[in-house]
Write an enzyme that holds these catalytic residues in place. Structure first.
Site, PDB file in Angstrom:
ATOM      1  N   GLU A 146     -37.101 -13.430  10.531  1.00 40.25           N
ATOM      2  CA  GLU A 146     -35.768 -13.027  11.001  1.00 40.25           C
ATOM      3  C   GLU A 146     -35.213 -11.811  10.250  1.00 40.25           C
ATOM      4  O   GLU A 146     -34.051 -11.798   9.840  1.00 40.25           O
ATOM      5  CB  GLU A 146     -34.800 -14.222  10.921  1.00 40.25           C
ATOM      6  N   ASN A 186     -42.221 -13.561  11.903  1.00 41.96           N
ATOM      7  CA  ASN A 186     -41.657 -14.622  12.758  1.00 41.96           C
ATOM      8  C   ASN A 186     -40.183 -14.326  13.054  1.00 41.96           C
ATOM      9  O   ASN A 186     -39.429 -13.954  12.154  1.00 41.96           O
ATOM     10  CB  ASN A 186     -41.765 -15.947  11.969  1.00 41.96           C
ATOM     11  N   HIS A 222     -36.888 -20.756  20.558  1.00 42.17           N
ATOM     12  CA  HIS A 222     -35.749 -21.678  20.692  1.00 42.17           C
ATOM     13  C   HIS A 222     -35.012 -21.214  21.944  1.00 42.17           C
ATOM     14  O   HIS A 222     -34.292 -20.206  21.913  1.00 42.17           O
ATOM     15  CB  HIS A 222     -34.817 -21.584  19.475  1.00 42.17           C
ATOM     16  N   GLU A 251     -41.723 -22.200  17.113  1.00 44.32           N
ATOM     17  CA  GLU A 251     -40.689 -23.225  16.867  1.00 44.32           C
ATOM     18  C   GLU A 251     -40.113 -23.711  18.195  1.00 44.32           C
ATOM     19  O   GLU A 251     -38.899 -23.873  18.344  1.00 44.32           O
ATOM     20  CB  GLU A 251     -39.564 -22.652  15.979  1.00 44.32           C
ATOM     21  N   ASP A 253     -38.491 -25.238  21.313  1.00 43.62           N
ATOM     22  CA  ASP A 253     -37.685 -26.336  21.867  1.00 43.62           C
ATOM     23  C   ASP A 253     -36.855 -25.778  23.017  1.00 43.62           C
ATOM     24  O   ASP A 253     -36.636 -24.565  23.103  1.00 43.62           O
ATOM     25  CB  ASP A 253     -36.817 -27.048  20.817  1.00 43.62           C
TER      26      ASP A 253
HETATM   27  O1  G3I Z   1     -31.597 -32.152   2.618  1.00 39.55           O
HETATM   28  C1  G3I Z   1     -30.172 -32.093   2.700  1.00 39.55           C
HETATM   29  C2  G3I Z   1     -29.583 -33.434   2.380  1.00 39.55           C
HETATM   30  O2  G3I Z   1     -29.882 -33.775   1.065  1.00 39.55           O
HETATM   31  C3  G3I Z   1     -28.078 -33.365   2.611  1.00 39.55           C
HETATM   32  O3  G3I Z   1     -27.531 -34.620   2.424  1.00 39.55           O
HETATM   33  C4  G3I Z   1     -27.777 -32.883   4.023  1.00 39.55           C
HETATM   34  C5  G3I Z   1     -26.271 -32.736   4.263  1.00 39.55           C
HETATM   35  O4  G3I Z   1     -25.993 -31.594   5.032  1.00 39.55           O
HETATM   36  O5  G3I Z   1     -28.385 -31.640   4.225  1.00 39.55           O
HETATM   37  C6  G3I Z   1     -29.786 -31.670   4.088  1.00 39.55           C
HETATM   38  O6  G3I Z   1     -30.271 -30.387   4.274  1.00 39.55           O
HETATM   39  C7  G3I Z   1     -30.353 -29.943   5.614  1.00 39.55           C
HETATM   40  C8  G3I Z   1     -31.801 -29.570   5.876  1.00 39.55           C
HETATM   41  O7  G3I Z   1     -31.896 -28.984   7.145  1.00 39.55           O
HETATM   42  C9  G3I Z   1     -32.753 -30.769   5.818  1.00 39.55           C
HETATM   43  O8  G3I Z   1     -32.471 -31.642   6.853  1.00 39.55           O
HETATM   44  C10 G3I Z   1     -29.459 -28.739   5.752  1.00 39.55           C
HETATM   45  O9  G3I Z   1     -28.086 -29.136   5.657  1.00 39.55           O
HETATM   46  C11 G3I Z   1     -29.697 -28.079   7.084  1.00 39.55           C
HETATM   47  O10 G3I Z   1     -28.968 -26.863   7.129  1.00 39.55           O
HETATM   48  C12 G3I Z   1     -31.162 -27.786   7.244  1.00 39.55           C
HETATM   49  O11 G3I Z   1     -31.367 -27.241   8.515  1.00 39.55           O
HETATM   50  C13 G3I Z   1     -32.600 -26.582   8.722  1.00 39.55           C
HETATM   51  C14 G3I Z   1     -32.338 -25.136   9.098  1.00 39.55           C
HETATM   52  O12 G3I Z   1     -33.554 -24.488   9.429  1.00 39.55           O
HETATM   53  C15 G3I Z   1     -31.682 -24.362   7.972  1.00 39.55           C
HETATM   54  O13 G3I Z   1     -31.267 -23.118   8.409  1.00 39.55           O
HETATM   55  C16 G3I Z   1     -33.321 -27.297   9.848  1.00 39.55           C
HETATM   56  O14 G3I Z   1     -33.732 -28.595   9.421  1.00 39.55           O
HETATM   57  C17 G3I Z   1     -34.537 -26.495  10.290  1.00 39.55           C
HETATM   58  O15 G3I Z   1     -35.039 -27.048  11.476  1.00 39.55           O
HETATM   59  C18 G3I Z   1     -34.132 -25.053  10.561  1.00 39.55           C
HETATM   60  O16 G3I Z   1     -35.298 -24.354  10.918  1.00 39.55           O
HETATM   61  C19 G3I Z   1     -35.135 -22.961  11.247  1.00 39.55           C
HETATM   62  C20 G3I Z   1     -36.413 -22.267  10.833  1.00 39.55           C
HETATM   63  O17 G3I Z   1     -36.662 -22.501   9.477  1.00 39.55           O
HETATM   64  C21 G3I Z   1     -36.336 -20.761  11.114  1.00 39.55           C
HETATM   65  N1  G3I Z   1     -35.998 -20.517  12.487  1.00 39.55           N
HETATM   66  C22 G3I Z   1     -34.805 -21.194  12.966  1.00 39.55           C
HETATM   67  C23 G3I Z   1     -34.912 -22.697  12.730  1.00 39.55           C
HETATM   68  C24 G3I Z   1     -33.728 -23.413  13.289  1.00 39.55           C
HETATM   69  O18 G3I Z   1     -32.548 -23.052  12.618  1.00 39.55           O
END
Ligand code: G3I
Length: 339
Positions: A146, A186, A222, A251, A253
């Site tokens: 990105e 990516n 996405h 990725e 969906d």
């Molecule tokens: O692990 C913590 C947890 O300890 C806490 O209690 C909770 C409360 O908010 O947050 C948890 O972390 C979250 C993490 O995912 C694990 O689930 C974060 O808040 C959350 O922001 C994070 O989101 C991830 C996101 O990237 C971050 O920008 C998504 O799972 C993940 O699917 C997403 O993936 C991205 C790719 O890396 C890049 N392309 C876009 C894609 C979708 O945004």
């Protein structure tokens, strides 16, 4: 009904989890799943579905700098290692995600202050520690994620601000750490926004001209039900193939509720989503087989999708429903994968 679709396949096995055909067996390239390490547990239906249907994995979060490198002198290899070991034991490939991004970076990196040489040493050390740790185990990497905005201009990030030519350097450093790994750029929206696609492909062309080791491009995919179009997807594949880049849909969906106007997954949405997954798989198959590095789905089951908690809305973007039953989308994708 969907024109030409066998009615039985629209709804088959709705009541019988895991009775559906094996997804990866339909394809002659890897079919991947984003994995949150905590879901890999014996008896967890996520693990059962992962093992049955997928032959490639990507850590959804655990290899990102914020998680794997939380303190300047501390790497937390445990969670990602356990997913990699699990995959290796089953003969699944691992695609690594992600070395350089502007999100999910640890505060010590965001707050880093130093000369250009110190910034370079910091990022190089991170990249080479992670790629080196997984050398021979992770066969391909999202090196830079990105780095461009939707209008095609470079995104302003700590990397862009502090390290001249950081994209080229990141690929070079990753290649030094594992010369056999395939290295990808990516990004999202490159399928549907020609300005972004043209800018990214021009940047990759420039890197290749300079001898920088870029092997491929990941279209995150996405997407929604009606955007980007199938023609957009095919144009993106064709433009990447013309540059002889390895191609991933990295990725995938399909959101059915981008404007938050739906309160449930209706039959109409199910059928539209089925057709949509099918046409996306078919668009992928327009890539020459030698360039197909695989399609990774970003979530197994609707309620676990990142879309729900990141955008705080209801959605049903995945191939499986809350009870791990294959949705019509599964059958559309499965049909579309077959040559
Ligand atoms: O692990 C913590 C947890 O300890 C806490 O209690 C909770 C409360 O908010 O947050 C948890 O972390 C979250 C993490 O995912 C694990 O689930 C974060 O808040 C959350 O922001 C994070 O989101 C991830 C996101 O990237 C971050 O920008 C998504 O799972 C993940 O699917 C997403 O993936 C991205 C790719 O890396 C890049 N392309 C876009 C894609 C979708 O945004």
């Amino acid at each position: 009904t969907v024109a030409g679709a066998p009615v039985g396949l629209l709804w088959a096995n709705q009541a019988t989890p895991l009775a559906e055909p094996v997804l990866f067996a339909a394809a002659d390239f890897p079919i991947g799943m984003a994995v949150q390490t905590g879901r890999i547990k014996d008896g967890d239906p996520f693990q059962t579905g992962l093992v049955r249907h997928f032959n490639s994995v990507t850590c959804e979060n655990e290899m990102k700098p914020g998680l794997i490198h939380p303190q300047v002198n501390t790497y937390d290899w445990g969670p990602a290692d356990s997913t990699v070991t699990f995959a290796q034991n089953l003969g699944m490939s691992v695609h690594g995600h992600v070395l350089v991004w502007h999100e999910q970076i640890p505060s010590w990196m965001s707050n880093f202050s130093g000369s250009t040489a110190e910034w370079e040493a910091m990022l190089r050390s991170h990249i080479q520690a992670v790629v080196g740790h997984y050398k021979g185990k992770v066969s391909s990497w999202d090196v830079v994620n990105e780095a461009f905005l939707d209008d095609g201009s470079p995104r302003s990030t700590i990397w862009q601000q502090n390290i001249p030519d950081y994209i080229a350097k990141a690929f070079t450093w990753a290649h030094e750490a594992d010369p056999a790994a395939k290295l990808f750029y990516n990004d999202y929206n490159m399928e549907g926004l020609p300005a972004k696609r043209v800018a990214v492909l021009a940047a990759i062309a420039d890197l290749k001209t300079r001898g920088i080791p870029v092997d491929g491009i990941g279209f995150q995919a996405h997407v929604n039900l009606d955007w980007p179009t199938s023609a957009d997807f095919k144009a993106a594949v064709s433009a990447a193939a013309a540059m002889n880049l390895l191609i991933r849909f990295s990725e995938l969906d399909v959101s059915v509720n981008p404007n938050n106007t739906q309160s449930q997954l209706t039959d109409s949405l199910r059928i539209q989503q089925r057709a949509r997954y099918k046409e996306i798989a078919e668009a992928y198959l327009t890539a020459p087989s030698a360039l197909r590095q695989g399609i990774t789905l970003w979530g197994l089951r609707d309620p676990d999708s990142w879309i729900l908690y990141v955008f705080n809305r209801q959605d049903w973007p995945c191939l499986f429903d809350d009870a791990y039953r294959a949705k019509p989308a599964f059958y559309g994708f499965w049909e579309g994968l077959m040559p």
